[in-house]
Design an enzyme around this catalytic site. Structure first.
Site, PDB file in Angstrom:
ATOM      1  N   ASP A  14      39.610  43.978  28.321  1.00  0.00           N
ATOM      2  CA  ASP A  14      39.628  43.989  29.991  1.00  0.00           C
ATOM      3  C   ASP A  14      38.201  43.514  30.347  1.00  0.00           C
ATOM      4  O   ASP A  14      37.238  43.775  29.580  1.00  0.00           O
ATOM      5  CB  ASP A  14      39.745  45.196  30.872  1.00  0.00           C
ATOM      6  CG  ASP A  14      40.042  45.076  32.194  1.00  0.00           C
ATOM      7  OD1 ASP A  14      40.416  43.854  32.582  1.00  0.00           O
ATOM      8  OD2 ASP A  14      40.063  46.040  33.020  1.00  0.00           O
ATOM      9  N   GLY A  15      38.241  42.865  31.709  1.00  0.00           N
ATOM     10  CA  GLY A  15      36.573  42.363  31.832  1.00  0.00           C
ATOM     11  C   GLY A  15      36.344  42.733  33.319  1.00  0.00           C
ATOM     12  O   GLY A  15      37.275  43.101  34.135  1.00  0.00           O
ATOM     13  N   GLU A  52      36.777  38.615  30.881  1.00  0.00           N
ATOM     14  CA  GLU A  52      38.034  38.851  30.459  1.00  0.00           C
ATOM     15  C   GLU A  52      38.235  38.195  29.199  1.00  0.00           C
ATOM     16  O   GLU A  52      38.658  38.806  28.182  1.00  0.00           O
ATOM     17  CB  GLU A  52      39.245  38.319  31.675  1.00  0.00           C
ATOM     18  CG  GLU A  52      39.294  39.062  32.846  1.00  0.00           C
ATOM     19  CD  GLU A  52      40.018  40.372  32.663  1.00  0.00           C
ATOM     20  OE1 GLU A  52      40.540  40.637  31.623  1.00  0.00           O
ATOM     21  OE2 GLU A  52      40.077  41.021  33.651  1.00  0.00           O
ATOM     22  N   ASP A  74      45.236  42.586  31.146  1.00  0.00           N
ATOM     23  CA  ASP A  74      45.663  42.439  32.606  1.00  0.00           C
ATOM     24  C   ASP A  74      45.565  41.014  33.297  1.00  0.00           C
ATOM     25  O   ASP A  74      45.650  40.766  34.418  1.00  0.00           O
ATOM     26  CB  ASP A  74      45.335  43.584  33.578  1.00  0.00           C
ATOM     27  CG  ASP A  74      44.006  43.752  33.762  1.00  0.00           C
ATOM     28  OD1 ASP A  74      43.145  42.742  33.320  1.00  0.00           O
ATOM     29  OD2 ASP A  74      43.435  44.629  34.167  1.00  0.00           O
ATOM     30  N   HIS A 123      45.450  48.274  36.409  1.00  0.00           N
ATOM     31  CA  HIS A 123      45.435  49.484  37.344  1.00  0.00           C
ATOM     32  C   HIS A 123      46.878  49.940  37.721  1.00  0.00           C
ATOM     33  O   HIS A 123      46.988  50.691  38.670  1.00  0.00           O
ATOM     34  CB  HIS A 123      44.442  49.320  38.499  1.00  0.00           C
ATOM     35  CG  HIS A 123      43.355  48.600  38.329  1.00  0.00           C
ATOM     36  ND1 HIS A 123      42.268  49.171  37.814  1.00  0.00           N
ATOM     37  CD2 HIS A 123      43.015  47.201  38.578  1.00  0.00           C
ATOM     38  CE1 HIS A 123      41.299  48.342  37.767  1.00  0.00           C
ATOM     39  NE2 HIS A 123      41.682  46.988  38.080  1.00  0.00           N
ATOM     40  N   ASP A 133      39.410  48.961  31.116  1.00  0.00           N
ATOM     41  CA  ASP A 133      38.712  48.818  32.261  1.00  0.00           C
ATOM     42  C   ASP A 133      37.450  49.673  32.575  1.00  0.00           C
ATOM     43  O   ASP A 133      36.249  49.132  32.937  1.00  0.00           O
ATOM     44  CB  ASP A 133      39.674  49.159  33.484  1.00  0.00           C
ATOM     45  CG  ASP A 133      39.320  49.103  34.883  1.00  0.00           C
ATOM     46  OD1 ASP A 133      38.780  47.701  35.034  1.00  0.00           O
ATOM     47  OD2 ASP A 133      39.133  49.910  35.554  1.00  0.00           O
TER      48      ASP A 133
END
Length: 147
Positions: A14-15, A52, A74, A123, A133
């Site tokens: 994740d970024g 990301e 995501d 999320h 995250d």
């Protein structure tokens, strides 16, 4: 001589960017047969999409041998690029493509591996995505505080 099967690796990534552009971070988890390795990093001035993608690149660079890699993210940008867009971008010599430097770094990092992307809703309670995250946000916050 029998050909050895490749290791099956799951790379969660994740970024995060505080501002777009702004300080940003990436976080990732490499998983193999129940073993996990977390990693993270960031930049002072970046975008969410760059972080990301950078998370995936840095995870691939940690692998020490050719593997079958499932990238779980995501980011529809990253997953669709890996699964659908990248070949046409290469044929068009990356015309009108953003983050060309990172996509070329991705190609180099991914070259020894078989890579496939899987999208997950962000999320939404996915434990590994939530942890990535957290790693990414923490790194972005750390960088922001140091400026």
């Amino acid at each position: 001589m029998q050909k050895q099967a490749r290791k099956q690796i799951t790379l969660y990534s994740d970024g995060s960017s505080l501002g777009n552009p702004g300080p940003g971070g990436y976080g990732g988890i490499l998983e193999y047969k129940g073993s996990r390795k977390e990693y993270f990093g960031g930049e002072e001035e970046t975008t969410n999409n760059r972080m990301e993608l950078r998370g995936v690149i840095e995870g691939l660079k940690l692998l020490k041998e050719p593997c079958d890699v499932e990238v779980v993210s995501d980011s529809s940008y990253v997953v669709k690029a890996i699964n659908e867009w990248l070949e046409s971008w290469i044929r068009r010599d990356f015309k009108k493509v953003k983050n060309v430097d990172l996509w070329k770094a991705y190609i180099e990092a991914a070259a020894p591996h078989h890579v496939h992307g899987t999208w997950v809703r962000g999320h939404d309670g996915h434990p590994e995505n939530e942890r990535c995250d957290e790693l990414a946000r923490n790194e972005a916050e750390r960088i922001k505080a140091s400026l």
